[in-house]
Design a protein around this motif. Structure first.
Motif, PDB file in Angstrom:
ATOM      1  N   TYR A  82      28.592  -0.228   8.652  1.00 52.07           N
ATOM      2  CA  TYR A  82      28.451  -0.726  10.016  1.00 52.07           C
ATOM      3  C   TYR A  82      29.364  -1.919  10.275  1.00 52.07           C
ATOM      4  O   TYR A  82      29.934  -2.065  11.358  1.00 52.07           O
ATOM      5  N   SER A  83      29.516  -2.792   9.272  1.00 50.82           N
ATOM      6  CA  SER A  83      30.416  -3.931   9.451  1.00 50.82           C
ATOM      7  C   SER A  83      31.861  -3.462   9.565  1.00 50.82           C
ATOM      8  O   SER A  83      32.664  -4.057  10.292  1.00 50.82           O
ATOM      9  N   SER A  84      32.205  -2.370   8.867  1.00 56.14           N
ATOM     10  CA  SER A  84      33.550  -1.805   8.989  1.00 56.14           C
ATOM     11  C   SER A  84      33.805  -1.290  10.397  1.00 56.14           C
ATOM     12  O   SER A  84      34.917  -1.407  10.924  1.00 56.14           O
ATOM     13  N   VAL A  85      32.762  -0.721  11.017  1.00 54.78           N
ATOM     14  CA  VAL A  85      32.888  -0.251  12.390  1.00 54.78           C
ATOM     15  C   VAL A  85      33.209  -1.414  13.326  1.00 54.78           C
ATOM     16  O   VAL A  85      34.119  -1.336  14.158  1.00 54.78           O
ATOM     17  N   VAL A  86      32.473  -2.506  13.171  1.00 56.89           N
ATOM     18  CA  VAL A  86      32.695  -3.677  14.031  1.00 56.89           C
ATOM     19  C   VAL A  86      34.107  -4.216  13.847  1.00 56.89           C
ATOM     20  O   VAL A  86      34.810  -4.527  14.821  1.00 56.89           O
ATOM     21  N   GLN A  87      34.554  -4.313  12.590  1.00 57.74           N
ATOM     22  CA  GLN A  87      35.885  -4.838  12.303  1.00 57.74           C
ATOM     23  C   GLN A  87      36.986  -3.961  12.877  1.00 57.74           C
ATOM     24  O   GLN A  87      38.063  -4.453  13.235  1.00 57.74           O
ATOM     25  N   ALA A  88      36.733  -2.653  12.996  1.00 55.77           N
ATOM     26  CA  ALA A  88      37.734  -1.747  13.556  1.00 55.77           C
ATOM     27  C   ALA A  88      37.687  -1.720  15.085  1.00 55.77           C
ATOM     28  O   ALA A  88      38.727  -1.641  15.748  1.00 55.77           O
ATOM     29  N   ILE A  89      36.479  -1.786  15.647  1.00 57.39           N
ATOM     30  CA  ILE A  89      36.325  -1.679  17.098  1.00 57.39           C
ATOM     31  C   ILE A  89      36.833  -2.928  17.817  1.00 57.39           C
ATOM     32  O   ILE A  89      37.480  -2.832  18.871  1.00 57.39           O
ATOM     33  N   GLU A  90      36.569  -4.099  17.266  1.00 58.99           N
ATOM     34  CA  GLU A  90      36.918  -5.332  17.980  1.00 58.99           C
ATOM     35  C   GLU A  90      38.404  -5.428  18.332  1.00 58.99           C
ATOM     36  O   GLU A  90      38.749  -5.679  19.489  1.00 58.99           O
ATOM     37  N   PRO A  91      39.334  -5.201  17.376  1.00 53.32           N
ATOM     38  CA  PRO A  91      40.751  -5.257  17.766  1.00 53.32           C
ATOM     39  C   PRO A  91      41.151  -4.141  18.730  1.00 53.32           C
ATOM     40  O   PRO A  91      42.038  -4.333  19.559  1.00 53.32           O
ATOM     41  N   ALA A  92      40.493  -2.976  18.638  1.00 52.77           N
ATOM     42  CA  ALA A  92      40.791  -1.886  19.568  1.00 52.77           C
ATOM     43  C   ALA A  92      40.369  -2.259  20.987  1.00 52.77           C
ATOM     44  O   ALA A  92      41.053  -1.924  21.959  1.00 52.77           O
ATOM     45  N   VAL A  93      39.235  -2.956  21.107  1.00 52.48           N
ATOM     46  CA  VAL A  93      38.787  -3.440  22.420  1.00 52.48           C
ATOM     47  C   VAL A  93      39.742  -4.509  22.940  1.00 52.48           C
ATOM     48  O   VAL A  93      40.166  -4.487  24.098  1.00 52.48           O
ATOM     49  N   ASN A  94      40.109  -5.442  22.066  1.00 52.08           N
ATOM     50  CA  ASN A  94      41.023  -6.515  22.467  1.00 52.08           C
ATOM     51  C   ASN A  94      42.377  -5.971  22.905  1.00 52.08           C
ATOM     52  O   ASN A  94      43.007  -6.507  23.828  1.00 52.08           O
ATOM     53  N   ALA A  95      42.830  -4.902  22.239  1.00 45.65           N
ATOM     54  CA  ALA A  95      44.139  -4.320  22.559  1.00 45.65           C
ATOM     55  C   ALA A  95      44.187  -3.786  23.976  1.00 45.65           C
ATOM     56  O   ALA A  95      45.268  -3.668  24.566  1.00 45.65           O
ATOM     57  N   GLN A  96      43.044  -3.435  24.530  1.00 48.68           N
ATOM     58  CA  GLN A  96      42.979  -2.954  25.908  1.00 48.68           C
ATOM     59  C   GLN A  96      42.649  -4.071  26.890  1.00 48.68           C
ATOM     60  O   GLN A  96      42.371  -3.820  28.061  1.00 48.68           O
ATOM     61  N   GLY A  97      42.686  -5.318  26.419  1.00 51.11           N
ATOM     62  CA  GLY A  97      42.411  -6.446  27.300  1.00 51.11           C
ATOM     63  C   GLY A  97      40.964  -6.541  27.717  1.00 51.11           C
ATOM     64  O   GLY A  97      40.645  -7.106  28.772  1.00 51.11           O
ATOM     65  N   LYS A  98      40.073  -6.019  26.869  1.00 53.63           N
ATOM     66  CA  LYS A  98      38.642  -6.034  27.189  1.00 53.63           C
ATOM     67  C   LYS A  98      37.899  -6.958  26.233  1.00 53.63           C
ATOM     68  O   LYS A  98      38.446  -7.407  25.226  1.00 53.63           O
ATOM     69  N   GLN A  99      36.653  -7.203  26.539  1.00 52.02           N
ATOM     70  CA  GLN A  99      35.804  -8.071  25.730  1.00 52.02           C
ATOM     71  C   GLN A  99      34.701  -7.252  25.089  1.00 52.02           C
ATOM     72  O   GLN A  99      34.123  -6.364  25.722  1.00 52.02           O
ATOM     73  N   LEU A 100      34.411  -7.560  23.837  1.00 54.60           N
ATOM     74  CA  LEU A 100      33.370  -6.837  23.106  1.00 54.60           C
ATOM     75  C   LEU A 100      32.029  -7.547  23.257  1.00 54.60           C
ATOM     76  O   LEU A 100      31.925  -8.757  23.052  1.00 54.60           O
TER      77      LEU A 100
END
Length: 345
Positions: A82-100
């Motif tokens: 689950y922590s790996s999911v968070v670590q992968a999702i956060e930069p993907a969200v940031n890359a689209q100019g969004k907030q997690l």
């Protein structure tokens, strides 16, 4: 017939099906947030008229602004997966100019509260690893009529929700095939708690695949535990003391548990991989680097970054031309073969 968008005889999903678009697109068109007057918008309005569907304007008002935020809900953070999911999702969200917006819920009730909180904060979409999936699936389907929802990892029980994940049977198949090829004829299993949905799914896959692959096991060799070196050591020590013979391989839930199992083998005078081969269900730095005076561990590498990109593509509020049919994107794991299963020639 006036309809609201949650749980009525005619729903936004019906309109989406007739128009051949996503529910998110229907929501944007009928709420006025999609300003283009093109064929897509006209199809949506025509489908709504045909079905005599009217928008729940109170609910739509809550969705009137794009907040550029994405909700991510996971059962916990202590679990390496689950922590790996968070670590992968956060930069993907940031890359689209969004907030997690991160929510943690270990029960269906807790997750429902986090989902409602995300809606109250007007998240543009939701990515979730559900617990007790059958208990929350209908609620998630209702939420998906308002905002895009993508389920990650766990087995999906819905034909209405987008899903991105892996097949646990494939994970076990590549491990079993490798262990068998490496010469093992028997296997022990030290998995994560079956109270976790993925823990149960993985064990079910283990039970099925070991039978297919011809690797023998015993009930006394199957254990479920929390992650940790001490847990791995104690359980493996117990396995080795129960019979006058030992398993020729062991599958561990994570790297720390594998380190503990390795230490128990060493204390018993057994060589890894010569006497016992150790494989791990999820790759990590511990597996790669051979930490704690243990060998590097053969382990399954999951495509976290691609999983995050796929989830963001599906949950994106701008993804207007998505088919009304839900997407099911199954990604392939890769077995990283290392010192714990391969005897040096």
């Amino acid at each position: 017939m006036s309809q609201n968008s949650l749980g009525s005889e005619v729903s936004i999903a019906n309109v989406a099906a007739v128009a051949g678009v996503s529910t998110a697109t229907v929501s944007r068109v009928l709420s006025g947030r999609r300003r283009k007057d093109d064929d897509l918008s006209r199809r949506v309005r025509q489908a709504a008229k045909q079905l005599n569907y009217s928008v729940n304007y109170a609910a739509s008002a809550l969705r009137s602004d794009v907040t550029n935020s994405i909700g991510l809900i996971v059962p916990e953070l202590k679990n390496a997966m689950y922590s790996s999911v968070v670590q992968a999702i956060e930069p993907a969200v940031n890359a689209q100019g969004k907030q997690l917006i991160l929510g943690i819920g270990s029960t269906a009730d807790e997750q429902e509260k986090r989902i409602r909180l995300g809606i109250s904060h007007r998240a543009d979409g939701l990515i979730i690893i559900p617990v007790e999936t059958e208990s929350v699936v209908h609620f998630l389907e209702d939420v998906a009529e308002q905002i895009p929802v993508v389920q990650l990892l766990s087995q999906t029980y819905s034909n209405k929700l987008d899903w991105v994940g892996i097949n646990e049977t494939t994970v076990m198949q590549i491990i079993a095939d490798h262990l068998s090829t490496a010469g093992a004829r028997s296997v022990a299993y030290i998995g994560s708690s079956t109270n976790e949905l993925d823990g149960m799914s993985l064990f079910t896959a283990f039970h099925m695949q070991m039978t297919v692959s011809g690797l023998s096991t015993y009930t006394e060799w199957i254990h479920f535990t929390a992650e940790g070196i001490d847990f791995g050591f104690q359980i493996m020590q117990g396995i080795l003391s129960q019979h006058n013979f030992y398993p020729e391989s062991v599958i561990c839930a994570d790297g720390l548990t594998a380190v503990g199992a390795f230490r128990a083998c060493k204390d018993a005078g057994l060589e890894v991989p010569g006497d016992i081969k150790i494989a791990v269900l999820q790759d990590s730095e511990i597996c790669r680097d051979g930490a704690f005076n243990a060998p590097s561990f053969t382990s399954v590498q999951l495509p976290w970054k691609r999983m995050a990109r796929e989830a963001m593509t599906l949950v994106s509020a701008e993804h207007e031309r998505k088919s009304w049919l839900p997407s099911r994107r199954e990604l392939e794991p890769v077995l990283m073969i290392r010192d714990s299963t391969v005897v040096s020639s």
